[in-house]
Design a protein around this motif. Structure first.
Motif, PDB file in Angstrom:
ATOM      1  N   THR A 162       1.205  -1.013   0.210  1.00 37.47           N
ATOM      2  CA  THR A 162       0.246  -0.210   0.050  1.00 37.47           C
ATOM      3  C   THR A 162       0.693   1.105  -0.164  1.00 37.47           C
ATOM      4  OG1 THR A 162       0.177  -0.731   2.361  1.00 37.47           O
ATOM      5  CG2 THR A 162      -1.882  -0.758   0.578  1.00 37.47           C
ATOM      6  N   GLY A 163       1.620   1.598   0.860  1.00 40.39           N
ATOM      7  CA  GLY A 163       3.204   2.143   0.853  1.00 40.39           C
ATOM      8  C   GLY A 163       3.562   2.580  -0.285  1.00 40.39           C
ATOM      9  N   ALA A 164       3.912   1.532  -1.116  1.00 38.13           N
ATOM     10  CA  ALA A 164       4.111   1.673  -2.668  1.00 38.13           C
ATOM     11  C   ALA A 164       3.389   2.438  -3.722  1.00 38.13           C
ATOM     12  CB  ALA A 164       4.797   0.355  -3.380  1.00 38.13           C
ATOM     13  N   ALA A 165       1.978   1.430  -3.314  1.00 40.75           N
ATOM     14  CA  ALA A 165       1.348   1.873  -4.451  1.00 40.75           C
ATOM     15  C   ALA A 165       0.946   3.959  -4.173  1.00 40.75           C
ATOM     16  CB  ALA A 165      -0.248   1.410  -4.363  1.00 40.75           C
ATOM     17  N   ASN A 166       0.915   3.969  -2.930  1.00 39.28           N
ATOM     18  CA  ASN A 166       0.025   5.537  -2.689  1.00 39.28           C
ATOM     19  C   ASN A 166       1.766   6.218  -3.002  1.00 39.28           C
ATOM     20  OD1 ASN A 166      -0.815   7.455  -0.996  1.00 39.28           O
ATOM     21  ND2 ASN A 166      -0.185   7.020   1.133  1.00 39.28           N
ATOM     22  N   MET A 167       3.066   6.124  -2.605  1.00 42.42           N
ATOM     23  CA  MET A 167       3.960   6.438  -2.920  1.00 42.42           C
ATOM     24  C   MET A 167       3.905   7.324  -4.468  1.00 42.42           C
ATOM     25  SD  MET A 167       6.114   8.197  -2.107  1.00 42.42           S
ATOM     26  CE  MET A 167       6.982   7.970  -0.793  1.00 42.42           C
ATOM     27  N   ALA A 168       3.650   5.947  -5.925  1.00 44.31           N
ATOM     28  CA  ALA A 168       3.734   6.252  -6.541  1.00 44.31           C
ATOM     29  C   ALA A 168       2.618   6.874  -7.222  1.00 44.31           C
ATOM     30  CB  ALA A 168       3.742   4.830  -7.455  1.00 44.31           C
ATOM     31  N   LEU A 169       1.133   6.417  -6.777  1.00 46.15           N
ATOM     32  CA  LEU A 169       0.252   7.266  -7.052  1.00 46.15           C
ATOM     33  C   LEU A 169      -0.002   8.834  -7.051  1.00 46.15           C
ATOM     34  CD1 LEU A 169      -2.733   4.719  -6.416  1.00 46.15           C
ATOM     35  CD2 LEU A 169      -1.829   5.570  -8.975  1.00 46.15           C
ATOM     36  N   TYR A 170       0.043   9.158  -5.630  1.00 48.83           N
ATOM     37  CA  TYR A 170       0.485   9.650  -4.578  1.00 48.83           C
ATOM     38  C   TYR A 170       1.536  10.976  -4.329  1.00 48.83           C
ATOM     39  CZ  TYR A 170      -4.681   8.985  -5.861  1.00 48.83           C
ATOM     40  OH  TYR A 170      -5.367   8.456  -5.794  1.00 48.83           O
ATOM     41  N   GLY A 171       2.266  10.076  -3.558  1.00 53.69           N
ATOM     42  CA  GLY A 171       3.720  10.709  -2.902  1.00 53.69           C
ATOM     43  C   GLY A 171       3.320  10.602  -1.685  1.00 53.69           C
ATOM     44  N   LYS A 172       2.415  10.325  -1.784  1.00 53.64           N
ATOM     45  CA  LYS A 172       2.167  10.048  -0.221  1.00 53.64           C
ATOM     46  C   LYS A 172       1.033  11.371   0.606  1.00 53.64           C
ATOM     47  CE  LYS A 172       4.710   6.157   2.220  1.00 53.64           C
ATOM     48  NZ  LYS A 172       5.334   5.276   2.902  1.00 53.64           N
ATOM     49  N   VAL A 543      -0.746  12.610 -10.256  1.00 57.33           N
ATOM     50  CA  VAL A 543      -1.201  11.738 -10.246  1.00 57.33           C
ATOM     51  C   VAL A 543      -0.577  10.892 -11.374  1.00 57.33           C
ATOM     52  CG1 VAL A 543      -3.094   9.938  -9.306  1.00 57.33           C
ATOM     53  CG2 VAL A 543      -3.556  12.754  -8.974  1.00 57.33           C
ATOM     54  N   ASP A 544      -0.199  10.040 -10.114  1.00 58.45           N
ATOM     55  CA  ASP A 544       0.436   8.667 -11.424  1.00 58.45           C
ATOM     56  C   ASP A 544      -0.308   7.692 -11.869  1.00 58.45           C
ATOM     57  OD1 ASP A 544       2.192   8.136 -13.934  1.00 58.45           O
ATOM     58  OD2 ASP A 544       3.875   8.560 -12.674  1.00 58.45           O
ATOM     59  N   LEU A 545      -1.142   7.196 -12.545  1.00 58.58           N
ATOM     60  CA  LEU A 545      -2.462   6.705 -12.680  1.00 58.58           C
ATOM     61  C   LEU A 545      -1.615   5.514 -13.221  1.00 58.58           C
ATOM     62  CD1 LEU A 545      -5.669   8.070 -14.015  1.00 58.58           C
ATOM     63  CD2 LEU A 545      -4.109   7.096 -10.914  1.00 58.58           C
ATOM     64  N   PHE A 546      -0.135   5.557 -14.305  1.00 59.07           N
ATOM     65  CA  PHE A 546       0.341   4.079 -14.617  1.00 59.07           C
ATOM     66  C   PHE A 546       1.567   4.009 -14.264  1.00 59.07           C
ATOM     67  CE2 PHE A 546       1.536   1.212 -17.244  1.00 59.07           C
ATOM     68  CZ  PHE A 546      -0.064   0.016 -17.747  1.00 59.07           C
ATOM     69  N   PRO A 547       2.290   4.355 -13.481  1.00 58.23           N
ATOM     70  CA  PRO A 547       4.261   4.449 -13.106  1.00 58.23           C
ATOM     71  C   PRO A 547       4.863   4.070 -13.616  1.00 58.23           C
ATOM     72  CG  PRO A 547       3.059   4.027 -10.819  1.00 58.23           C
ATOM     73  CD  PRO A 547       1.348   4.005 -11.479  1.00 58.23           C
ATOM     74  N   ALA A 548       5.623   3.986 -14.977  1.00 57.98           N
ATOM     75  CA  ALA A 548       5.945   2.711 -15.311  1.00 57.98           C
ATOM     76  C   ALA A 548       7.708   2.084 -14.695  1.00 57.98           C
ATOM     77  CB  ALA A 548       7.923   3.959 -16.185  1.00 57.98           C
TER      78      ALA A 548
END
Ligand code: SF4
Length: 686
Positions: A162-172, A543-548
């Motif tokens: 969840t931390g990785a997702a939150n960071m990638a999408l929204y930078g927490k 928001v990066d919805l598809f982080p490479a």
């Protein structure tokens, strides 16, 4: 002396009935979102009552039953009161009391000798959230490990996907806080059960319902809030990603995706849309084992109601698809255009909201070996480049909590492994230690308690003197640093120095408020509206919805579903959710009613099992023996044991982790607790 643990100074109930009494204010730094403010009653130097206070407005004067009983840990029979050195076989728990000086010198010598013989990487520090206080973890301990050049630990047992997702999408980005839940017209509690972990959220959810909000709960069990929900989706563990993608597809195909928001505030919406396309409501419902009509109702709610709030918990991350599930769930408010209003958006951990980046650690992280904590069993039994020769455990109990319990214990049994356990009570892990060091509890020292639900930070103060010879983490890591010649003259060497250093390092107003005993606030306040007061902490604030990077690191890419690992031999999914008895595994030493495996009546009947039967829950990794609880409070095909059990809680000394593979989640390297697949049989017929 048999063990340092059996020298008890009595229980809370033995507290003095006369003597000077005072009430001391402090805060709870344990691994719980709420960080309650506490009023602790002390008589003649002993804690006689622990209650909530009103300094943290969310606490509202009440606390959980767990911490009400914390005195039973402080004065209980398992408390470690003195340093001690192993006398018997590993695991036996026979120790000889020694002086602090002797124990610390032995540890410092072994550090030096181990590094000289096998390199710093052969030393593995091992810790997790026994306390979330800023002094007890990631402070002088981290500085010591960095300067000595030990192996590094990836602390991934919880919140990594969840931390990785939150960071990638929204930078927490800071989350919606408790106070704003009543503003919502729709609340989705996804993979979270605040009635057991984070109880202060419950009144806010109830208040929202009173004001007309719809409530959706996604959980394989029927929890109290699940019963009160408008829709309860009892999904199969590991299928949340499919359910969330079906809601995305519904938004895109019914014209409810907020194209204006997607155009101006996001990247990658087209790729997400592409990946969501195959997930019709019917297909997702079939995969998740739920009614298509119920899922469609939730999708409609989400499309049509605003403000809509998703509280993303940690239950959905504990499987092979956990990272993608978190990505898909957290991406929903961006696609649905749910930001920009009070009570709308998402809530997750607020731990990063203060932007405190531990500036008090001034040593760079070395490029030493990185060990994923979920692979502790492998690290102790298989790693050979170099092998782990010294294990230093604090703030956690890996023999009970880390996947593949049998292998972890095999590793702890190694005679050539030197294990130090620095703990408050005689844990399952401490029984395998060569040296045991007694640690203070949060009632015996200073700390900084930082909530990760509400936005709240407090300087917790000592309520009583240290019990026995217990010392704080800061004091012990400072002392070890000094003995190993790693600390400069002017550097903090103990708890009081460290309080000053952290206060000085905090942003100015925060440090000043804490010194004055006031409640500090971050620059955006304590109830920010997402995309009004706070924005993604990404380079372009979008928001990066598809982080490479995540697309390439996930085994089969982003927003993908890996099928269920069940097979004919082991058809049941075992989950191990948080309970109202322990905080992770903290307080697992306290007596509790029989721990039971929860099973649906249909599954019990199919196996000829009945309420109260003694059963074995087993797979190729291990087995757990315990009584059975047959109830419809869990979906068919899924069984449940509580999280955080100690080995003494079951009939054969094994806990749910004995059945959990040490496979890692698709993103973040997290633990796949809910990918345990098991069979259950009567112990009598085994
Ligand atoms: S564990 Fe949570 S609910 Fe209990 S006292 Fe601590 S912060 Fe409050």
């Amino acid at each position: 002396m048999a063990t340092p643990a059996n020298r008890t100074s009595g229980h809370l109930r033995d507290a003095p009935s006369v003597g000077p009494t005072s009430v001391v204010e402090t805060s709870c730094p344990l691994d719980c979102p709420d960080a309650c403010s506490l009023a602790v009653t002390v008589r003649s130097g002993r804690v006689i009552n622990i209650d909530g206070s009103h300094k943290n407005p969310v606490t509202e004067g009440f606390i959980c039953a767990k911490v009400r009983k914390f005195g039973e840990r402080v004065y209980g029979p398992d408390r470690i009161l003195h340093p001690a050195i192993r006398k018997g076989r590993k695991g036996e728990g026979r120790f000889k009391r020694v002086l602090w000086d002797e124990a610390l010198e032995l540890i410092a010598d072994t550090f030096r000798n181990t590094k000289a013989a096998a390199g710093g990487a052969s030393i593995l520090p091992f810790s997790y959230g026994g306390s979330n206080g800023l002094l007890t973890q990631d402070n002088l301990d981290a500085q010591l490990w960095r300067r000595f050049g030990t192996s590094r630990l990836a602390r991934t047992v919880c919140a990594a996907p969840t931390g990785a997702a939150n960071m990638a999408l929204y930078g927490k980005m800071p989350s919606v806080t408790f106070q704003d839940y009543p503003e919502a017209a729709l609340i989705i509690l996804w993979g979270v059960n605040p009635s057991a972990s984070g109880i202060h959220l419950v009144p806010y959810v109830r208040e929202a319902q009173k004001r007309g909000a719809k409530l959706v709960v996604v959980d394989p069990r029927t929890t109290a809030l699940g019963r009160a929900a408008d829709v309860h989706l009892a999904v199969k563990p590991g299928t949340d990603v499919a359910v969330a993608l079906a809601i995305h597809r519904h938004l895109f195909t019914t014209g409810h995706a907020d194209e204006a928001f997607l155009g101006s505030h996001t990247h990658g919406a087209d790729r997400l849309r592409e990946r969501a396309e195959p997930w019709t409501i019917e297909r997702a419902a079939e995969v998740a084992g739920i009614e298509a009509a119920a899922l469609e109702r939730v999708a409609r709610f989400y499309a049509e109601r605003s403000p809509a709030l998703i509280r993303c918990g940690w239950g959905l991350e504990r499987n092979r698809n956990g990272g993608n599930a978190a990505m898909a769930v957290l991406a929903l408010p961006a696609v649905g255009g749910k930001f920009g209003v009070r009570g709308g958006g998402y809530a997750m951990s607020n731990s990063a909201s203060w932007g405190l980046d531990n500036t008090w650690i001034d040593s760079p992280e070395p490029e030493t070996r990185l060990v994923n904590m979920n692979h502790l069993g492998r690290a102790l039994t298989e790693y050979d480049d170099p092998p782990v020769k010294l294990l230093f455990v604090y703030n956690c109990n890996p023999a009970a909590t880390i996947p593949d319990q049998r292998r972890v214990i095999r590793g702890l049994e190694r005679e050539d492994l030197f294990t130090v356990v620095f703990e408050q009570v005689m844990t399952d892990t401490a029984l395998y230690a060569d040296v045991v060091l007694p640690a203070t509890t949060f009632l015996e020292g200073y700390d900084f308690a930082k909530a990760y639900g509400p936005i709240y930070l407090d300087l917790a103060r000592p309520v009583i003197d240290a019990v026995g010879e217990a010392r704080s983490n800061a004091d012990v890591f400072g002392e070890l640093g000094t003995r190993l010649g790693l600390l400069g003259e002017d550097e903090p060497k103990g708890e009081l120095d460290l309080v000053v250093r952290v206060l000085d390092a905090l942003p100015e107003t925060i440090g000043e408020d804490l010194r004055a005993g006031a409640r500090p606030s971050p620059p955006f306040g304590t109830a920010p509206v997402q995309f009004v007061d706070v924005f993604p902490n990404t380079p372009d604030r979008k928001v990066d919805l598809f982080p490479a990077a995540l697309e390439s690191s996930a085994p089969i890419g982003l927003y993908r579903f890996q099928p269920d690992p069940a097979n004919e031999r082991y058809p049941l999914a075992l989950i191990s959710p948080a309970s109202d008895r322990t905080i992770s595994s903290t307080l697992g030493e306290l007596p509790r009613p029989d721990v039971k495996l929860l099973m649906h009546p249909g599954d019990a009947e199919a196996r000829g099992l009945a309420e109260g039967d003694l059963v074995r829950v087993f797979n190729d990794l291990g087995e757990v023996h315990c009584p059975l609880n047959v109830a419809a409070a869990i979906r068919r095909g899924t069984v449940s044991l509580p999280k955080g059990l100690w080995r003494r809680s079951t009939r054969n000394g094994a806990t749910a982790t004995a059945l959990v593979p040490d496979a890692l989640t698709d993103l973040g390297g997290g633990a796949c607790f809910n990918d345990a697949r098991v069979q259950v049989a009567s112990l009598a017929t085994a």
